[in-house]
Design a protein around this motif. Structure first.
Motif, PDB file in Angstrom:
ATOM      1  N   ASN A  44       0.852  -1.182   0.000  1.00  0.00           N
ATOM      2  CA  ASN A  44       0.000   0.000   0.000  1.00  0.00           C
ATOM      3  C   ASN A  44       0.893   1.238   0.000  1.00  0.00           C
ATOM      4  O   ASN A  44       1.667   1.454   0.923  1.00  0.00           O
ATOM      5  CB  ASN A  44      -0.894  -0.012   1.251  1.00  0.00           C
ATOM      6  N   PHE A  45       0.793   2.043  -1.059  1.00  0.00           N
ATOM      7  CA  PHE A  45       1.573   3.272  -1.157  1.00  0.00           C
ATOM      8  C   PHE A  45       0.764   4.448  -0.619  1.00  0.00           C
ATOM      9  O   PHE A  45      -0.420   4.581  -0.940  1.00  0.00           O
ATOM     10  CB  PHE A  45       1.972   3.563  -2.602  1.00  0.00           C
ATOM     11  N   GLY A  46       1.406   5.308   0.135  1.00  0.00           N
ATOM     12  CA  GLY A  46       0.731   6.484   0.680  1.00  0.00           C
ATOM     13  C   GLY A  46       0.875   7.696  -0.206  1.00  0.00           C
ATOM     14  O   GLY A  46       0.720   8.831   0.270  1.00  0.00           O
ATOM     15  N   ASP A  59       2.595 -11.232 -13.018  1.00  0.00           N
ATOM     16  CA  ASP A  59       1.265 -10.640 -12.938  1.00  0.00           C
ATOM     17  C   ASP A  59       1.196  -9.614 -11.831  1.00  0.00           C
ATOM     18  O   ASP A  59       1.918  -9.683 -10.846  1.00  0.00           O
ATOM     19  CB  ASP A  59       0.205 -11.710 -12.665  1.00  0.00           C
ATOM     20  N   ILE A  60       0.311  -8.660 -12.025  1.00  0.00           N
ATOM     21  CA  ILE A  60       0.060  -7.671 -10.985  1.00  0.00           C
ATOM     22  C   ILE A  60      -1.438  -7.687 -10.700  1.00  0.00           C
ATOM     23  O   ILE A  60      -2.243  -7.841 -11.605  1.00  0.00           O
ATOM     24  CB  ILE A  60       0.548  -6.275 -11.419  1.00  0.00           C
ATOM     25  N   ARG A  61      -1.801  -7.579  -9.433  1.00  0.00           N
ATOM     26  CA  ARG A  61      -3.199  -7.776  -9.069  1.00  0.00           C
ATOM     27  C   ARG A  61      -3.718  -6.636  -8.202  1.00  0.00           C
ATOM     28  O   ARG A  61      -3.003  -6.101  -7.368  1.00  0.00           O
ATOM     29  CB  ARG A  61      -3.372  -9.091  -8.296  1.00  0.00           C
ATOM     30  N   TYR A  62      -4.995  -6.284  -8.451  1.00  0.00           N
ATOM     31  CA  TYR A  62      -5.790  -5.456  -7.541  1.00  0.00           C
ATOM     32  C   TYR A  62      -6.914  -6.351  -7.060  1.00  0.00           C
ATOM     33  O   TYR A  62      -7.785  -6.721  -7.838  1.00  0.00           O
ATOM     34  CB  TYR A  62      -6.446  -4.277  -8.259  1.00  0.00           C
ATOM     35  N   GLY A  63      -6.946  -6.692  -5.809  1.00  0.00           N
ATOM     36  CA  GLY A  63      -8.029  -7.512  -5.293  1.00  0.00           C
ATOM     37  C   GLY A  63      -8.169  -8.795  -6.082  1.00  0.00           C
ATOM     38  O   GLY A  63      -7.246  -9.589  -6.166  1.00  0.00           O
ATOM     39  N   ARG A  64      -9.322  -8.992  -6.721  1.00  0.00           N
ATOM     40  CA  ARG A  64      -9.587 -10.214  -7.463  1.00  0.00           C
ATOM     41  C   ARG A  64      -9.166 -10.122  -8.919  1.00  0.00           C
ATOM     42  O   ARG A  64      -9.221 -11.113  -9.651  1.00  0.00           O
ATOM     43  CB  ARG A  64     -11.096 -10.534  -7.404  1.00  0.00           C
ATOM     44  N   ASN A  65      -8.772  -8.928  -9.357  1.00  0.00           N
ATOM     45  CA  ASN A  65      -8.422  -8.735 -10.756  1.00  0.00           C
ATOM     46  C   ASN A  65      -6.938  -8.988 -10.999  1.00  0.00           C
ATOM     47  O   ASN A  65      -6.090  -8.533 -10.249  1.00  0.00           O
ATOM     48  CB  ASN A  65      -8.763  -7.301 -11.198  1.00  0.00           C
ATOM     49  N   THR A  66      -6.658  -9.727 -12.070  1.00  0.00           N
ATOM     50  CA  THR A  66      -5.271 -10.000 -12.446  1.00  0.00           C
ATOM     51  C   THR A  66      -5.012  -9.391 -13.813  1.00  0.00           C
ATOM     52  O   THR A  66      -5.823  -9.510 -14.724  1.00  0.00           O
ATOM     53  CB  THR A  66      -5.002 -11.515 -12.496  1.00  0.00           C
ATOM     54  N   TYR A  67      -3.857  -8.761 -13.929  1.00  0.00           N
ATOM     55  CA  TYR A  67      -3.512  -8.124 -15.198  1.00  0.00           C
ATOM     56  C   TYR A  67      -2.140  -8.605 -15.657  1.00  0.00           C
ATOM     57  O   TYR A  67      -1.188  -8.639 -14.876  1.00  0.00           O
ATOM     58  CB  TYR A  67      -3.499  -6.603 -15.031  1.00  0.00           C
ATOM     59  N   ASP A  68      -2.045  -9.007 -16.894  1.00  0.00           N
ATOM     60  CA  ASP A  68      -0.774  -9.438 -17.475  1.00  0.00           C
ATOM     61  C   ASP A  68       0.075  -8.193 -17.736  1.00  0.00           C
ATOM     62  O   ASP A  68      -0.198  -7.422 -18.648  1.00  0.00           O
ATOM     63  CB  ASP A  68      -1.047 -10.198 -18.778  1.00  0.00           C
ATOM     64  N   PRO A  79      -2.919   7.263  -4.014  1.00  0.00           N
ATOM     65  CA  PRO A  79      -2.575   6.949  -2.624  1.00  0.00           C
ATOM     66  C   PRO A  79      -3.615   6.037  -1.982  1.00  0.00           C
ATOM     67  O   PRO A  79      -4.820   6.238  -2.146  1.00  0.00           O
ATOM     68  CB  PRO A  79      -2.571   8.338  -1.955  1.00  0.00           C
ATOM     69  N   GLY A  80      -3.124   5.024  -1.289  1.00  0.00           N
ATOM     70  CA  GLY A  80      -4.016   4.126  -0.566  1.00  0.00           C
ATOM     71  C   GLY A  80      -4.433   2.884  -1.320  1.00  0.00           C
ATOM     72  O   GLY A  80      -5.006   1.969  -0.726  1.00  0.00           O
ATOM     73  N   GLN A  81      -4.148   2.803  -2.630  1.00  0.00           N
ATOM     74  CA  GLN A  81      -4.499   1.608  -3.375  1.00  0.00           C
ATOM     75  C   GLN A  81      -3.555   0.467  -3.000  1.00  0.00           C
ATOM     76  O   GLN A  81      -2.359   0.678  -2.781  1.00  0.00           O
ATOM     77  CB  GLN A  81      -4.438   1.857  -4.879  1.00  0.00           C
ATOM     78  N   VAL A  82      -4.095  -0.730  -2.950  1.00  0.00           N
ATOM     79  CA  VAL A  82      -3.305  -1.906  -2.592  1.00  0.00           C
ATOM     80  C   VAL A  82      -2.940  -2.665  -3.860  1.00  0.00           C
ATOM     81  O   VAL A  82      -3.801  -2.992  -4.671  1.00  0.00           O
ATOM     82  CB  VAL A  82      -4.076  -2.834  -1.626  1.00  0.00           C
ATOM     83  N   PHE A 120      -5.885   7.440 -12.570  1.00  0.00           N
ATOM     84  CA  PHE A 120      -5.432   7.044 -11.242  1.00  0.00           C
ATOM     85  C   PHE A 120      -6.497   6.227 -10.510  1.00  0.00           C
ATOM     86  O   PHE A 120      -6.212   5.607  -9.488  1.00  0.00           O
ATOM     87  CB  PHE A 120      -5.048   8.267 -10.405  1.00  0.00           C
ATOM     88  N   SER A 121      -7.719   6.228 -11.046  1.00  0.00           N
ATOM     89  CA  SER A 121      -8.798   5.439 -10.455  1.00  0.00           C
ATOM     90  C   SER A 121      -9.190   4.260 -11.340  1.00  0.00           C
ATOM     91  O   SER A 121     -10.182   3.587 -11.076  1.00  0.00           O
ATOM     92  CB  SER A 121     -10.033   6.320 -10.215  1.00  0.00           C
ATOM     93  N   TYR A 122      -8.431   4.002 -12.412  1.00  0.00           N
ATOM     94  CA  TYR A 122      -8.702   2.843 -13.245  1.00  0.00           C
ATOM     95  C   TYR A 122      -8.237   1.573 -12.532  1.00  0.00           C
ATOM     96  O   TYR A 122      -7.387   1.606 -11.650  1.00  0.00           O
ATOM     97  CB  TYR A 122      -7.944   2.940 -14.574  1.00  0.00           C
ATOM     98  N   GLN A 123      -8.781   0.440 -12.963  1.00  0.00           N
ATOM     99  CA  GLN A 123      -8.287  -0.847 -12.481  1.00  0.00           C
ATOM    100  C   GLN A 123      -7.004  -1.202 -13.230  1.00  0.00           C
ATOM    101  O   GLN A 123      -6.707  -0.648 -14.284  1.00  0.00           O
ATOM    102  CB  GLN A 123      -9.337  -1.937 -12.721  1.00  0.00           C
ATOM    103  N   SER A 124      -6.273  -2.169 -12.691  1.00  0.00           N
ATOM    104  CA  SER A 124      -5.027  -2.567 -13.346  1.00  0.00           C
ATOM    105  C   SER A 124      -5.286  -3.170 -14.720  1.00  0.00           C
ATOM    106  O   SER A 124      -4.431  -3.125 -15.603  1.00  0.00           O
ATOM    107  CB  SER A 124      -4.266  -3.572 -12.478  1.00  0.00           C
TER     108      SER A 124
END
Length: 298
Positions: A44-46, A59-68, A79-82, A120-124
């Motif tokens: 988590n980046f501040g 792979d890089i993931r946001y929650g349940r989403n996986t992106y190649d 800020p605050g996205q995991v 900055f608010s898009y999904q991966s």
């Protein structure tokens, strides 16, 4: 529950990469030679971060989403996205990262309209894929920022650094516009699905049970972030997703109003309005007439 690794300051960020901290609020790093082991876990980046990935390595993931995470990809984190980066065994990431704290841009032109940069608010899964020419522009922007950092801080530093970050983000807006254009056929498919979902919504009991349809509902149904979904609809129709929904609601309302057997209050409830007065105000704002005036005129 998997532990989340927090990086709150730019100094901590530079330390992860074993780099000298040149500025407390901003950093530009080439991470080809050193990629932190902590990135194999949730992090988590501040602050704002932008990763330019030069090689496919996992792979890089946001929650349940996986992106190649493929070649020449820009990924934007607010800020605050995991984030969870799962590295492929034996592979070393190559690329660059720009990190800047919100405090850096307070009081600057960039700070006043940072929300304009929807990505900055898009999904991966909605990352920006750039050409080699676009990559050179990105690196040129990064170089300008880094030159300012290496020069040392003076009274001009904050303005110049913020201006160069803004220039970089403005280029990214252009690149995203190009990406939307090159994916026109895919986007048309999204618009068709949106129209189908809208029609289904009003042929169900969802308006009575859920209320007026929200952009986030349709974005979720189509597995997009609300901002990315809204940008697709804007590019394809010239209207925001909310405007598109409201237009659909008013067109359905007109049809129902012309059926004189249904009273105005009932029409409002059928469309998802909680109060009849809200329906009347919304209709008059959109059409220029109250529902009763529209019925009498027609």
């Amino acid at each position: 529950m998997e532990k989340i690794f927090h990086v709150n300051t730019i100094s901590e960020f530079d330390a992860l990469y074993q780099k000298e901290n040149l500025h407390p609020m901003v950093s530009v790093i080439n991470y080809t030679d050193n990629y932190p082991e902590e990135y194999a876990s949730k992090i988590n980046f501040g602050f704002y971060t932008v990763f330019l990935k030069d090689t496919k390595c996992g792979d890089i993931r946001y929650g349940r989403n996986t992106y190649d995470y493929t070649d020449r990809t820009l990924l934007f984190l607010a800020p605050g996205q995991v984030m969870n980066a799962a590295l492929a065994p034996g592979q070393q990431p190559q690329g660059y990262v720009l990190a800047f704290h919100a405090d850096l841009i307070h009081g600057t032109a960039l700070g006043r309209h940072i929300d304009y940069y929807n990505f900055f608010s898009y999904q991966s899964t909605e990352a920006l894929h750039i050409s080699e020419k676009e990559r050179r522009i990105v690196l040129d922007c990064f170089d300008k920022i880094k030159e300012e950092l290496e020069r040392g801080m003076d009274k001009h530093s904050k303005k110049l650094i913020a201006s160069n970050i803004e220039l970089f983000l403005d280029y990214c807006v252009r690149f995203y516009d190009r990406q939307f254009i090159t994916r026109t056929e895919l986007n048309k498919g999204v618009l068709e699905q949106f129209e189908h979902l809208l029609s289904d919504y009003f042929h169900s009991d969802k308006p009575q049970n859920i209320g007026l349809p929200a952009v986030s509902y349709f974005a979720g149904q189509l597995h997009f972030s609300p901002n990315y979904f809204g940008d697709i609809i804007k590019k394809e129709t010239g209207k925001s997703a909310l405007e598109y929904i409201q237009l659909k609601i008013m067109n359905i309302a007109k049809e129902k109003i012309l059926n004189s057997s249904i009273n105005i209050s009932e029409i409002g409830y059928e469309l998802g309005f909680k109060y009849p007065a809200h329906f009347t105000r919304s209709f008059k704002k959109a059409v220029g007439l109250t529902p009763i005036e529209y019925r009498n005129l027609n």
